[in-house]
Scaffold this active site. Structure first.
Site, PDB file in Angstrom:
ATOM      1  N   SER A  18     -12.927  -1.783  -2.864  1.00 17.73           N
ATOM      2  CA  SER A  18     -11.474  -1.991  -2.860  1.00 17.73           C
ATOM      3  C   SER A  18     -11.069  -2.555  -1.495  1.00 17.73           C
ATOM      4  O   SER A  18     -11.909  -2.756  -0.621  1.00 17.73           O
ATOM      5  CB  SER A  18     -10.762  -0.680  -3.158  1.00 17.73           C
ATOM      6  OG  SER A  18     -11.089   0.252  -2.167  1.00 17.73           O
ATOM      7  N   GLU A 147      -2.122  -8.550 -11.555  1.00 19.74           N
ATOM      8  CA  GLU A 147      -3.183  -7.990 -10.717  1.00 19.74           C
ATOM      9  C   GLU A 147      -3.493  -6.574 -11.210  1.00 19.74           C
ATOM     10  O   GLU A 147      -2.587  -5.780 -11.438  1.00 19.74           O
ATOM     11  CB  GLU A 147      -2.707  -7.948  -9.254  1.00 19.74           C
ATOM     12  CG  GLU A 147      -3.720  -7.315  -8.328  1.00 19.74           C
ATOM     13  CD  GLU A 147      -3.158  -6.980  -6.940  1.00 19.74           C
ATOM     14  OE1 GLU A 147      -2.067  -7.459  -6.570  1.00 19.74           O
ATOM     15  OE2 GLU A 147      -3.822  -6.200  -6.237  1.00 19.74           O
ATOM     16  N   CYS A 387      15.725   4.246   9.851  1.00 19.71           N
ATOM     17  CA  CYS A 387      15.834   5.443   9.001  1.00 19.71           C
ATOM     18  C   CYS A 387      15.594   6.716   9.811  1.00 19.71           C
ATOM     19  O   CYS A 387      16.480   7.115  10.568  1.00 19.71           O
ATOM     20  CB  CYS A 387      14.902   5.305   7.802  1.00 19.71           C
ATOM     21  SG  CYS A 387      15.498   6.223   6.385  1.00 19.71           S
ATOM     22  N   HIS A 513      16.153   0.005   5.510  1.00 15.83           N
ATOM     23  CA  HIS A 513      14.830  -0.525   5.876  1.00 15.83           C
ATOM     24  C   HIS A 513      14.850  -2.053   5.905  1.00 15.83           C
ATOM     25  O   HIS A 513      14.508  -2.706   4.907  1.00 15.83           O
ATOM     26  CB  HIS A 513      13.774  -0.031   4.876  1.00 15.83           C
ATOM     27  CG  HIS A 513      13.492   1.423   5.023  1.00 15.83           C
ATOM     28  ND1 HIS A 513      12.516   1.911   5.852  1.00 15.83           N
ATOM     29  CD2 HIS A 513      14.111   2.487   4.474  1.00 15.83           C
ATOM     30  CE1 HIS A 513      12.521   3.233   5.807  1.00 15.83           C
ATOM     31  NE2 HIS A 513      13.488   3.609   4.980  1.00 15.83           N
ATOM     32  N   GLU A 515      12.874  -4.097   7.210  1.00 15.41           N
ATOM     33  CA  GLU A 515      11.545  -4.715   7.094  1.00 15.41           C
ATOM     34  C   GLU A 515      11.231  -5.144   5.662  1.00 15.41           C
ATOM     35  O   GLU A 515      10.413  -6.047   5.445  1.00 15.41           O
ATOM     36  CB  GLU A 515      10.458  -3.755   7.618  1.00 15.41           C
ATOM     37  CG  GLU A 515      10.147  -2.523   6.757  1.00 15.41           C
ATOM     38  CD  GLU A 515      11.066  -1.337   6.988  1.00 15.41           C
ATOM     39  OE1 GLU A 515      12.178  -1.533   7.522  1.00 15.41           O
ATOM     40  OE2 GLU A 515      10.690  -0.204   6.621  1.00 15.41           O
TER      41      GLU A 515
HETATM   42  N1  GLN Z   1      13.216  11.772   6.191  1.00 20.18           N
HETATM   43  C1  GLN Z   1      14.462  11.092   6.357  1.00 20.18           C
HETATM   44  C2  GLN Z   1      15.352  11.213   5.136  1.00 20.18           C
HETATM   45  O1  GLN Z   1      14.909  11.570   4.082  1.00 20.18           O
HETATM   46  C3  GLN Z   1      14.241   9.645   6.670  1.00 20.18           C
HETATM   47  C4  GLN Z   1      13.577   8.893   5.553  1.00 20.18           C
HETATM   48  C5  GLN Z   1      12.973   7.606   5.993  1.00 20.18           C
HETATM   49  O2  GLN Z   1      12.727   7.402   7.185  1.00 20.18           O
HETATM   50  N2  GLN Z   1      12.630   6.751   5.064  1.00 20.18           N
HETATM   51  O3  GLN Z   1      16.537  10.949   5.207  1.00 20.18           O
END
Ligand code: GLN
Length: 560
Positions: A18, A147, A387, A513, A515
């Protein structure tokens, strides 16, 4: 494409071991076909029994890639989105867990009354109906690339392999193509590349009734024509369909290498598609820029899973994209938050030009992260918090600027004097862990004049989320009175999405997020501006050094 043309299906299986990069190979082929003018869809089929990877430990599975629609998916969907430059949906990731969930629900309802429910036909039918759902679904794609996760020979992937055999039968062999990715290892002691593992892997596929039409052979260096001929002969594949997938310095070069060997042409010919060549000018130029950066900057990443880079796949790629658009290569310096706790932030970060704290769960390492954020804020080091990284930035600010020494997050301690981060109201009473976080795309309004508004050049944005906790509104006034800028909020103003520290070169923390939405051709605005700030820091230090040496020279001249 021509109206009424049957949807074509290309299956990508893997053999030998893998982690050979099946996801990148599938995405690269999809990209080439898209560049030839086809509409392409792509599906990851994962043989595990989890409904989705959302409940898996990143050490097991790597990053969980969240889509706009809130589904938690395999990290290969990140590659697909980045190569195809389009957003995918829940249906693009099929798992055995989902298949069984559907079948067992139907069985309990009585839909199969009288029948014995079996892998063949019930499981295979359900797998095929999901693949066809994409093929015949909205916008009717010309080609669907499918895939199959894992390696041929795994017990778990057998129903998928059987389903793809049946697809050839039912869709017609000119509408289906099987590609197989294998490893051709170099044995140093013998000074030779060895083809036997590939032969065995293809034999395994053939035992399941599948003859691959092309092989993608991963290797550490180019393979000679005689090795390719040998592989072709033993595996019943024409030599030109034995494509070499040698190691390259950037994954974005993979489609270019495949195109050089005419893989896309081969696939089009097999599927009866008569199309012009793809225009790869822009992509080729971007790859050249990745390979020839003008400067190298260092960005520290302080997290819990730094041992396993797959846990931060999209962040790593977002830095590649942002680097290209700033003519810089971003060297990531992985720092374990627990080491910071022991050795202090300066030891690990003094030669970094920026710091990123990624998302995460659980208390381990949090104090180290807070310590690095303090270092970045006080030493004017560009900073991006994501986050959990934003939660830590708020805690740091509350503790060290607002002087709430015991500020913390309700995620880690229930009995807190100052829970500056608390549980979101709609998370109260949630007991099931799978798929119950605040997930997917939500809108956010940006504050005029903020760094974020400047980066996005917009006042309303949409970003993907995955969290249960948020900035506690009871502390908003105290935080803003001490200078924290609430640069982004939900349209109803109930949720803080972005905080910034002004009077700092670049300090931005976000609840979402970013990214997940960065693409090579379209880098994420926050990553782009963060890297720009880090490049400025790099230039500032360089100037300081040259000024320093010039002064030294002056002093020497005077004294001589
Ligand atoms: N643990 C935190 C929450 O649940 C941040 C989550 C994260 O960083 N994706 O809010």
């Amino acid at each position: 494409m021509s109206q009424g043309m049957a949807t074509k299906y290309v299956f990508v299986t893997g053999g030998v071991v893998s982690a050979l990069g099946k996801g990148i190979s599938s995405a690269s082929l999809a990209f080439l076909l898209q560049k030839r003018g086809l509409t392409v869809q792509i599906v990851k089929s994962d043989p595990y029994l989890n409904v989705d990877p959302g409940t898996m430990n990143p050490f097991q599975h790597g990053e969980v890639f969240v889509l706009d629609d809130g589904s938690e998916t395999d990290l290969d969907l990140g590659h697909y989105e980045r190569f195809l430059n389009k957003s995918l949906q829940k249906q693009n990731n099929v798992t055995t867990g989902q298949i069984y969930n559907t079948i067992i629900t139907r069985e309990r309802r009585g839909d199969y009354l009288g029948a014995t429910v079996q892998v063949i036909p019930h499981v295979t039918e359900e797998i095929k109906s999901r693949w066809r759902g994409i093929g015949r679904g909205e916008n009717h794609p010309d080609v669907v690339i499918i895939e199959i996760g894992g390696t041929v020979g795994d017990i778990e992937s057998l129903p998928f392999i059987e389903a793809l055999r049946q697809m050839g039968l039912e869709e017609g062999m000119d509408n289906v193509m099987y590609l197989h990715l294998t490893l051709v290892p170099y044995i140093a002691a013998a000074g030779e590349f060895k083809t036997k593992p590939t032969q065995h892997s293809v034999r395994e596929l053939r035992q399941n009734g599948i003859q691959p039409q092309a092989l993608l052979c991963r290797s550490t260096a180019p393979l000679s024509d005689s090795i390719r001929q040998k592989i072709g002969l033993f595996c019943s594949v024409p030599t030109k369909a034995v494509v070499v997938a040698e190691d390259v310095s950037t994954i974005y070069e993979v489609p270019l290498k495949y195109h050089e060997q005419e893989l896309d042409q081969l696939v089009c010919e097999h599927l009866g598609l008569d199309l012009g060549q793809p225009d790869l000018t822009e992509w080729t130029a971007l790859v050249e820029r990745i390979k020839n950066p003008q400067r190298r900057i260092k960005i520290g990443i302080c997290g819990k899973y730094v041992m396993l880079k797959d846990a931060y796949k999209s962040i790593i790629e977002a830095f590649v994209h942002a680097g290209v658009h700033n003519d810089a290569e971003v060297d990531l310096v992985w720092v374990s938050s627990e080491d910071i706790k022991k050795g202090g932030a300066h030891k690990f970060l003094h030669d970094c030009h920026g710091l990123l704290i990624p998302g995460g769960f659980g208390e381990r390492g949090v104090e180290g992260k807070i310590e690095t954020i303090r270092y970045a804020r006080e030493n004017k080091l560009p900073f991006l918090g994501i986050c959990l990284g934003m939660h830590c930035a708020v805690i740091e600010f509350a503790r060290n600027v607002c002087k709430l020494a015991d500020a913390h997050s309700f995620e880690f301690y229930r009995d807190l004097k100052h829970p500056v981060i608390h549980l979101m109201a709609d998370q109260e009473g949630v007991t099931e862990l799978g798929g119950t976080m605040r997930l997917g795309a939500y809108p956010c309004l940006l504050k005029k004049g903020s760094r974020s508004a400047a980066a996005y050049d917009s006042e309303e944005i949409s970003e993907r989320h995955r969290h249960r906790y948020e900035l506690n509104n009871a502390y908003r006034d105290m935080l803003t009175e001490h200078g924290l800028v609430l640069a982004g909020t939900s349209p109803d103003d109930r949720l803080v999405e972005i905080v910034e520290v002004p009077d700092h070169p670049w300090f931005v923390s976000v609840q979402f997020h970013p990214e997940l939405k960065s693409r090579l051709t379209n880098p994420h605005p926050l990553f782009r501006d963060f890297v720009k700030a880090a490049v400025n820091e790099y230039d500032r230090r360089l100037n300081q050094q040259t000024e320093g040496s010039r002064t030294d020279g002056d002093v020497r001249e005077v004294s001589s």
